[in-house]
Design an enzyme around this catalytic site. Structure first.
Site, PDB file in Angstrom:
ATOM      1  N   HIS A 270      -0.525  -0.541  -5.764  1.00  0.00           N
ATOM      2  CA  HIS A 270       0.256  -1.821  -6.570  1.00  0.00           C
ATOM      3  C   HIS A 270       1.817  -1.503  -6.634  1.00  0.00           C
ATOM      4  CE1 HIS A 270       0.953  -4.405  -9.974  1.00  0.00           C
ATOM      5  NE2 HIS A 270      -0.141  -4.898  -9.614  1.00  0.00           N
ATOM      6  N   ASP A 327      -8.458  -5.404  -7.723  1.00  0.00           N
ATOM      7  CA  ASP A 327      -9.249  -6.075  -6.635  1.00  0.00           C
ATOM      8  C   ASP A 327     -10.367  -5.069  -6.194  1.00  0.00           C
ATOM      9  OD1 ASP A 327      -8.056  -8.704  -6.615  1.00  0.00           O
ATOM     10  OD2 ASP A 327      -6.280  -7.716  -5.410  1.00  0.00           O
TER      11      ASP A 327
HETATM   12  N1  CMC Z   1      -3.521   2.059   1.935  1.00  0.00           N
HETATM   13  C1  CMC Z   1      -2.649   3.143   2.530  1.00  0.00           C
HETATM   14  N2  CMC Z   1      -1.373   3.115   2.363  1.00  0.00           N
HETATM   15  C2  CMC Z   1      -0.725   2.517   1.389  1.00  0.00           C
HETATM   16  C3  CMC Z   1      -1.341   1.400   0.695  1.00  0.00           C
HETATM   17  C4  CMC Z   1      -2.918   1.315   0.916  1.00  0.00           C
HETATM   18  N3  CMC Z   1      -3.541   0.351   0.223  1.00  0.00           N
HETATM   19  N4  CMC Z   1      -0.772   0.834  -0.266  1.00  0.00           N
HETATM   20  C5  CMC Z   1       0.518   1.465  -0.028  1.00  0.00           C
HETATM   21  N5  CMC Z   1       0.567   2.493   0.934  1.00  0.00           N
HETATM   22  C6  CMC Z   1       1.611   3.305   1.346  1.00  0.00           C
HETATM   23  C7  CMC Z   1       2.640   2.905   2.311  1.00  0.00           C
HETATM   24  O1  CMC Z   1       2.314   2.770   3.614  1.00  0.00           O
HETATM   25  C8  CMC Z   1       3.828   3.210   1.820  1.00  0.00           C
HETATM   26  O2  CMC Z   1       3.762   4.580   2.470  1.00  0.00           O
HETATM   27  P1  CMC Z   1       5.227   5.207   3.277  1.00  0.00           P
HETATM   28  O3  CMC Z   1       6.010   5.482   1.818  1.00  0.00           O
HETATM   29  O4  CMC Z   1       4.540   6.556   3.880  1.00  0.00           O
HETATM   30  O5  CMC Z   1       5.822   4.262   4.043  1.00  0.00           O
HETATM   31  C9  CMC Z   1       3.563   3.597   0.316  1.00  0.00           C
HETATM   32  O6  CMC Z   1       2.331   3.758   0.174  1.00  0.00           O
HETATM   33  C10 CMC Z   1       4.421   2.639  -0.384  1.00  0.00           C
HETATM   34  O7  CMC Z   1       3.762   1.172  -0.221  1.00  0.00           O
HETATM   35  P2  CMC Z   1       4.523  -0.368   0.044  1.00  0.00           P
HETATM   36  O8  CMC Z   1       3.768  -0.963   1.035  1.00  0.00           O
HETATM   37  O9  CMC Z   1       5.864   0.016   0.214  1.00  0.00           O
HETATM   38  O10 CMC Z   1       4.309  -0.858  -1.492  1.00  0.00           O
HETATM   39  P3  CMC Z   1       4.575  -2.161  -1.747  1.00  0.00           P
HETATM   40  O11 CMC Z   1       4.803  -2.149  -3.416  1.00  0.00           O
HETATM   41  O12 CMC Z   1       5.572  -2.997  -1.134  1.00  0.00           O
HETATM   42  O13 CMC Z   1       3.091  -2.738  -1.751  1.00  0.00           O
HETATM   43  C11 CMC Z   1       0.844  -3.640  -2.045  1.00  0.00           C
HETATM   44  C12 CMC Z   1       2.102  -3.056  -2.706  1.00  0.00           C
HETATM   45  C13 CMC Z   1      -0.160  -3.726  -3.060  1.00  0.00           C
HETATM   46  C14 CMC Z   1       1.114  -4.581  -1.184  1.00  0.00           C
HETATM   47  C15 CMC Z   1       0.249  -2.157  -1.071  1.00  0.00           C
HETATM   48  O14 CMC Z   1      -0.064  -1.218  -2.027  1.00  0.00           O
HETATM   49  C16 CMC Z   1      -0.977  -2.841  -0.587  1.00  0.00           C
HETATM   50  O15 CMC Z   1      -0.690  -3.466   0.731  1.00  0.00           O
HETATM   51  N6  CMC Z   1      -2.139  -2.604  -0.818  1.00  0.00           N
HETATM   52  C17 CMC Z   1      -3.446  -3.108  -0.455  1.00  0.00           C
HETATM   53  C18 CMC Z   1      -3.798  -4.468  -0.507  1.00  0.00           C
HETATM   54  C19 CMC Z   1      -3.956  -4.814  -2.144  1.00  0.00           C
HETATM   55  O16 CMC Z   1      -5.051  -4.179  -2.436  1.00  0.00           O
HETATM   56  N7  CMC Z   1      -3.392  -5.607  -2.693  1.00  0.00           N
HETATM   57  C20 CMC Z   1      -3.978  -6.016  -4.069  1.00  0.00           C
HETATM   58  C21 CMC Z   1      -2.710  -5.985  -5.137  1.00  0.00           C
HETATM   59  S1  CMC Z   1      -3.161  -5.757  -6.779  1.00  0.00           S
HETATM   60  C22 CMC Z   1      -3.646  -7.390  -7.233  1.00  0.00           C
HETATM   61  C23 CMC Z   1      -2.939  -8.446  -6.599  1.00  0.00           C
HETATM   62  O17 CMC Z   1      -1.643  -8.777  -6.424  1.00  0.00           O
HETATM   63  O18 CMC Z   1      -3.737  -9.276  -5.984  1.00  0.00           O
END
Ligand code: CMC
Length: 391
Positions: A270, A327
């Site tokens: 998140h 989710d």
């Molecule tokens: N699986 C594997 N690695 C992950 C995941 C994941 N679900 N989420 C983040 N990471 C890693 C990412 O690769 C990055 O690693 P590194 O620093 O080595 O490059 C690090 O963790 C930080 O992630 P980010 O993508 O820079 O973080 P963000 O704040 O931009 O993204 C997010 C947040 C929710 C989009 C992301 O965690 C994600 O894609 N999660 C899966 C989709 C999901 O469950 N979304 C629902 C969010 S909650 C409710 C909603 O909004 O609906």
């Protein structure tokens, strides 16, 4: 203009002041108007929470009755809307259908656009709270090839939604209290989450003084994506995929950590929570209860718990502070309630509606300026135009 700071994804940029939702991501705290999410999920009705979010206070019984009375009066949509729904193929994704229908509402309720007086604004809000659930139910019924109908407003707001969604022709529909209470809780848990992608979209679109309905349609589209609300559908598809592949969670954990692989553990991580998402805690418990109450055994629940356990012990997830989010377990409950996978994000939208409305209203009442971020230009400098023959 002065110095422009670059912040892709607005990771550190506040877009507004808001008095609606408090979120502390380090400690995993979520409050609506000061009330803990745990209390609201346990003790309140979804309509009470909607009132709280939009108008700022928990309603008295009289205020709640008045709200519902006003909603009941608006609980029909123009019959012509059925033709629009008819025009979609049955295979259309429900989120696209919902945002289109919601936008189409404007044509039949043109007075909802101008909200300069308090009364006009109230009326637009009531109309949406009343008609949106009808659109949600119709979207499902279209998918299930069932005749469209209106609900039964002698029931409460959430029970009426269930009946509109699930009543079969020529059959009585009795609301199951276990289902109603589970849905009530899920809707409350989704009702607001400060300046997330869809809410920021609603405020942004609304800031141009596009009307409430148009702003909400934009929010629905933002929610659709798998990185946001679409994650609930993506989680179940992922869990099903793992099950069909023999249930080898370790293999998928490895994929999720592999930077060459685009696979992510859906329902994990998140932008703001760097601790347990408090909503996920409640939903996980609720998933166990609901499946127990309804006597359902769902093997994907075990796969989900297995993945969670492994992730919480894995240094990749621990170091990045990736925890299950709202989710991760919600789809397992939706499915137990008989809601098809493709409809999960629609259910999220139904829950988020009061939050979107509250945020839009706050933005308008505070007379916020039009949203208009700047950029840092990285393109070509001045170039002389060349005629097409000489390119
Ligand atoms: N699986 C594997 N690695 C992950 C995941 C994941 N679900 N989420 C983040 N990471 C890693 C990412 O690769 C990055 O690693 P590194 O620093 O080595 O490059 C690090 O963790 C930080 O992630 P980010 O993508 O820079 O973080 P963000 O704040 O931009 O993204 C997010 C947040 C929710 C989009 C992301 O965690 C994600 O894609 N999660 C899966 C989709 C999901 O469950 N979304 C629902 C969010 S909650 C409710 C909603 O909004 O609906």
């Amino acid at each position: 203009g002065g110095l422009i700071t670059l912040d892709p994804g607005y990771k550190n940029t506040g877009s507004c002041e808001s008095a609606i939702t408090f979120l502390n991501g380090e400690e995993g705290i979520l409050r609506y108007r000061g009330y803990a999410i745990e209390d609201l999920a346990e003790k309140a009705s979804f309509l009470e929470v909607a009132y709280l979010l939009i108008f700022g206070e928990l309603p008295t019984q009289e205020q709640l009755d008045k709200l519902y009375k006003d909603i009941k009066k608006e609980s029909v949509v123009d019959e012509e809307m059925k033709k629009i729904l008819d025009g979609f193929p049955k295979s259309a994704h429900p989120m696209g259908v919902l945002s289109s229908l919601n936008n189409a509402l404007i044509a039949f309720n043109p007075s909802s656009v101008n909200v300069d007086s308090d009364e006009d604004m109230y009326n637009a809000i009531i109309k949406l709270l009343a008609k949106f659930p009808v659109l949600v139910a119709w979207t499902l019924r279209k998918r299930n090839s069932q005749p469209l109908d209106y609900g039964d407003t002698s029931l409460g707001y959430v029970d009426n939604i269930l009946k509109m969604m699930f009543k079969k022709p020529n059959e009585e529909y009795k609301v199951d209290p276990a289902i109603s209470s589970a849905l009530n809780k899920l809707l409350i848990l989704h009702a607001d989450h400060e300046q997330n992608c869809s809410t920021s979209t609603v405020r942004m679109v609304g800031s141009s003084h596009a009307g409430l309905f148009a702003s909400i349609s934009a929010g629905i589209c933002a929610l659709w994506g798998p990185l946001h609300g679409g994650a609930n559908q993506a989680v179940i598809e992922m869990l099903e995929g793992i099950k069909q592949d023999g249930g080898d969670t370790k293999k998928y954990m490895k994929k999720a950590k592999d930077k060459e692989d685009s696979f992510r553990l859906m329902g994990f991580g998140h932008r703001v929570y760097k601790n347990f998402d408090p909503r996920a805690k409640i939903i996980k418990k609720s998933a166990d209860e609901v499946l127990g109450n309804l006597g359902i055994e769902d093997p994907v629940l075990d796969i989900a718990k297995g993945l969670e356990k492994e992730a919480l012990e894995d240094s990749y997830f621990v170091d990045r502070k990736l925890y299950p989010n709202v989710d991760f377990y919600s789809g397992i409950i939706y499915r137990a309630l008989g809601i098809p996978t493709e409809m999960f994000t629609v259910m999220f939208a139904l829950g988020r509606l009061p939050g979107w409305i509250a945020q839009w209203r706050e933005m308008r009442l505070r007379k916020e300026p039009i949203g208009r971020p700047r950029q840092i230009y990285i393109g070509e400098n001045h170039r002389d135009f060349k005629d097409i023959e000489s390119r």
